[in-house]
Design an enzyme around this catalytic site. Structure first.
Site, PDB file in Angstrom:
ATOM      1  N   ASP A  84      -9.572  -3.420   0.273  1.00  0.00           N
ATOM      2  CA  ASP A  84      -8.376  -4.099   0.789  1.00  0.00           C
ATOM      3  C   ASP A  84      -8.675  -4.869   2.078  1.00  0.00           C
ATOM      4  OD1 ASP A  84      -5.312  -4.397   0.809  1.00  0.00           O
ATOM      5  OD2 ASP A  84      -5.708  -3.549   2.782  1.00  0.00           O
TER       6      ASP A  84
ATOM      7  N   ASN B  73       5.769  -1.281   3.853  1.00  0.00           N
ATOM      8  CA  ASN B  73       4.918  -0.699   4.909  1.00  0.00           C
ATOM      9  C   ASN B  73       5.637  -0.728   6.255  1.00  0.00           C
ATOM     10  OD1 ASN B  73       2.912  -0.345   3.018  1.00  0.00           O
ATOM     11  ND2 ASN B  73       1.667  -2.067   3.715  1.00  0.00           N
TER      12      ASN B  73
ATOM     13  N   TYR C  87      -4.552  11.118   9.484  1.00  0.00           N
ATOM     14  CA  TYR C  87      -5.085   9.802   9.169  1.00  0.00           C
ATOM     15  C   TYR C  87      -5.828   9.179  10.341  1.00  0.00           C
ATOM     16  CZ  TYR C  87      -5.839   5.114   7.709  1.00  0.00           C
ATOM     17  OH  TYR C  87      -6.475   3.938   7.387  1.00  0.00           O
TER      18      TYR C  87
ATOM     19  N   HIS D 114      -8.422  -8.983   2.492  1.00  0.00           N
ATOM     20  CA  HIS D 114      -7.568  -9.733   3.427  1.00  0.00           C
ATOM     21  C   HIS D 114      -8.404 -10.688   4.258  1.00  0.00           C
ATOM     22  CE1 HIS D 114      -3.743  -7.760   2.835  1.00  0.00           C
ATOM     23  NE2 HIS D 114      -4.275  -6.558   2.991  1.00  0.00           N
TER      24      HIS D 114
ATOM     25  N   THR E  25       0.787  -1.235   0.000  1.00  0.00           N
ATOM     26  CA  THR E  25       0.000   0.000   0.000  1.00  0.00           C
ATOM     27  C   THR E  25       0.822   1.289   0.000  1.00  0.00           C
ATOM     28  OG1 THR E  25      -1.846  -1.097   1.057  1.00  0.00           O
ATOM     29  CG2 THR E  25      -1.749   1.297   1.291  1.00  0.00           C
TER      30      THR E  25
ATOM     31  N   HIS F 216      -2.964  -1.784  -5.603  1.00  0.00           N
ATOM     32  CA  HIS F 216      -2.592  -3.181  -5.835  1.00  0.00           C
ATOM     33  C   HIS F 216      -3.844  -4.042  -5.862  1.00  0.00           C
ATOM     34  CE1 HIS F 216      -3.523  -3.884  -1.643  1.00  0.00           C
ATOM     35  NE2 HIS F 216      -2.734  -2.891  -1.296  1.00  0.00           N
TER      36      HIS F 216
HETATM   37 ZN   LIG Z   1      -3.567  -4.644   2.211  1.00  0.00          ZN
END
Ligand SMILES: [Zn+2]
Length: 457
Positions: free
Chosen positions: A192, A94, A157, A196, A73, A241
């Site tokens: 995402d 990451n 964030y 997962h 990411t 991605h």
């Molecule tokens: Zn991810």
């Protein structure tokens, strides 16, 4: 043919310059860059997206975007906004460790400019332009002082802030700011997180999650229309991605190969970053044959095609799991989907859709590189790009102010020209024959010659 093409290009570029001359009186171009994390390219073919498909109908679609290795990411989001490979922009994972400064980076500890300052993201460049500002709703890095600059408008964030709130902020900033916001970014954690959790092969759950994403796109478009931003705003919807299915039957347990006291693990799966505590070669030897489903590389031997070598933050040994395999440390991993694998795998690729005055309508294109997005965005905004790994000409076919020609079209034009020439030649020959048949002199002369003796008689 070459000269003809050159003439056509010259003619077109002349026309384009003429058009651009007119538009210089209007407002500066505006661009909104949106990312839905982990939006695998083929979700578009395998699920229904009525709102997104409407968006695409009015704009362009790139079916596959080849992203950068490692397909994670933070690295890919930074490649989108810098046009650089990871070894060049410095966000190589990451989770990172810098041996010189002993600093650690993770997705929850990412505010130190040290990690980001190896590149200049587009929002900083845009911000330094006279009478322009940038805005961001949670794109990675936008809440960090990169080169002493943040966007004029940004949010710290927090994954608990809703999509609607992010959209409301971004659209407010886009509509009433002085100097005007000309570049804005919007980031969303799905699909995402669900990819997962369930794995991309869980059709039922993914259908529900992807319908929610499509509804969010519907909300964004409706909001832009309501505020009168829709017609003049360029909007790019893309991702960092894809996602692939994992399974507990495909685990690579490092503890079975090497003692934990021999090394530090900076990043784990599917690309493990190993910092040896003992001799590097000794660690490499122990890991080399650990699993047939994992490639083990000394830093100097990492394949060139990854562009993942020339940075101090890349550790001395990296392990790359095969698609769908998970590297673990003798403990369970609950992930049913993951990414980070080889960037040549189609399952790791996202897509790109774009709409607005800068883009063609109803144009489909098979593939570009993720690093090509940056020079395209700079072109749209009229910014001078920093040196980058992208190729502007790869995106020319998406843009209305560019003349582009792709290989099938070029072949078509050549064949067409040859056919036309052949037809023309045939026509000329036929015409000549037709004209020559009733020609009175030739017949007469022939008869005269042949019948000479008869006439004499
Ligand atoms: Zn991810």
């Amino acid at each position: 043919v070459f000269i003809m093409k050159l003439l056509v290009i010259l003619l077109f570029s002349g026309l384009m310059t003429g058009c651009r001359g007119n538009s210089s009186y209007s407002l500066p171009p505006k661009l909104l860059l949106v990312s839905f994390d982990g939006f695998r390219a083929d979700y578009l073919q395998n699920y229904e997206f009525p709102h997104l498909q409407n968006f695409i109908k009015e704009g362009v679609l790139v079916e596959h975007v080849k992203n950068v290795f490692i397909t994670k990411t933070f690295p890919n989001h930074y490649s989108i906004v810098t046009g650089l490979y990871e070894e060049s922009h410095g966000i190589v994972a990451n989770s990172m460790y810098d041996a010189v400064t002993k600093k650690h980076f993770s997705d929850s500890n990412d505010k130190d400019p040290f990690w980001w300052n190896e590149a200049v993201p587009i929002w900083v460049t845009n911000q330094l332009q006279e009478n322009r500002s940038s805005a961001a709703a949670m794109w990675p890095g936008t809440d960090v002082l990169i080169h002493n600059t943040t966007p004029s408008y940004f949010m710290n964030y927090s994954m608990s802030v809703s999509f609607e709130e992010r959209v409301n902020n971004i659209t407010t900033w886009l509509s009433n700011s002085n100097p005007p916001v000309t570049f804005a970014t919007l980031y969303w954690e799905e699909p995402d997180a669900s990819g997962h959790k369930y794995g991309p092969e869980d059709k039922e759950n993914m259908r529900r999650v992807l319908k929610e994403i499509d509804d969010l796109i519907g909300y964004l478009v409706q909001k832009l229309k309501m505020l009168g931003l829709w017609e003049n705003l360029n909007v790019i919807i893309t991702s960092d991605h894809g996602m692939t299915q994992c399974s507990e039957n495909r685990w690579i347990n490092l503890d079975l190969c090497i003692d934990r006291s021999n090394y530090s693990l900076i990043d784990l799966s599917p690309v493990a970053a190993v910092l040896p505590k003992i001799n590097i070669t000794e660690v490499y030897e122990k890991l080399k044959n650990c699993s047939p489903h994992m490639n083990v590389y000394l830093k100097k031997d990492i394949p060139n095609r990854y562009y993942y070598q020339h940075n101090d933050r890349i550790q001395p040994i990296i392990l790359i799991a095969d698609e769908g395999w998970t590297i673990v440390l003798n403990k369970s991993s609950s992930k049913l989907g993951d990414h980070g694998y080889d960037n040549s795998l189609p399952s790791m690729h996202p897509f790109l859709a774009a709409r607005g005055p800068a883009f063609h309508k109803g144009y489909k294109y098979s593939t570009i590189n993720i690093v090509d997005i940056y020079p395209m965005m700079c072109h749209i905004l009229g910014l001078k790009p920093h040196p980058n790994n992208g190729t502007f000409s790869h995106t020319k076919c998406l843009l209305v102010d560019q003349w582009c020609i792709n290989l099938p079209e070029a072949i078509g034009i050549v064949i067409g020209a040859l056919l036309a020439l052949t037809t023309l030649t045939c026509l000329i020959i036929i015409m000549q024959n037709r004209l020559s048949v009733p020609h009175p002199f030739s017949r007469l002369q022939l008869q005269e010659d042949d019948d000479d003796p008869l006439i004499d008689l």
